[in-house]
Enzyme design. Sequence first.
Site, PDB file in Angstrom:
ATOM      1  N   HIS A   1       0.851  -1.185   0.000  1.00 45.67           N
ATOM      2  CA  HIS A   1       0.000   0.000   0.000  1.00 45.67           C
ATOM      3  C   HIS A   1       0.889   1.238   0.000  1.00 45.67           C
ATOM      4  CE1 HIS A   1      -3.483  -2.497   0.647  1.00 45.67           C
ATOM      5  NE2 HIS A   1      -2.804  -3.133   1.579  1.00 45.67           N
TER       6      HIS A   1
ATOM      7  N   GLY B   1       6.923 -21.273  12.603  1.00 46.04           N
ATOM      8  CA  GLY B   1       5.675 -20.670  13.066  1.00 46.04           C
ATOM      9  C   GLY B   1       5.749 -19.160  13.219  1.00 46.04           C
TER      10      GLY B   1
END
Length: 192
Positions: free
Chosen positions: A113, A140
């Site tokens: 963005h 993870g």
Amino acid sequence: MREFDKMVSGESYHINAPELREIRYRVRDTVDAFNALSARNVTEKDRLIRTIFASVGENVHFEKGMRIDYGCNTYIGSNVFINFNFVLLDCAPVTIGNNVFIAPDVQIYTAQHPLDPFSRNQHIGSARPITIGDDVWIGGGCIILPGVTIGKGSTIGAGSVVKHDIPAGVIAAGNPCQVKRVCRVDELREAV
């Protein structure tokens, strides 16, 4: 040029263009159906996975709780295991190689963005592709940012934020993710 074509080619595009919203709605409906299935319903899970993604190899397993933006921009190899709570914003192409293991809570973002608030408030975006090579293990809670390539046989430590390319055959970790050590050839053979 359609907004979808602009998006996948890395050009600026209107995030909320009707054609893009419709693709996201369709894939999210399918992902919701996948997430609602019993863990034992392997046949239907496999069928839905193959409708969500552009291509899927053999022996691919997803755990429930996944969230997918487009799906049609993602190419998955064979012998891939993706654990719980996988998030994939695949506005640009994402390639996941063969023999890839992805731990819980991994997030892959191709979307970018603008830093300029005016452009951002106009819902303008862009995207850069991500490539995960064969024989990669992603620990993870990792976040993989736009434009990254992770080389064959590398391991990314849990909790890492990967914002730059990672070469083949290394162990990398941290925020930002950095190479910690190079794997020996015999270590790479054991991973195959």
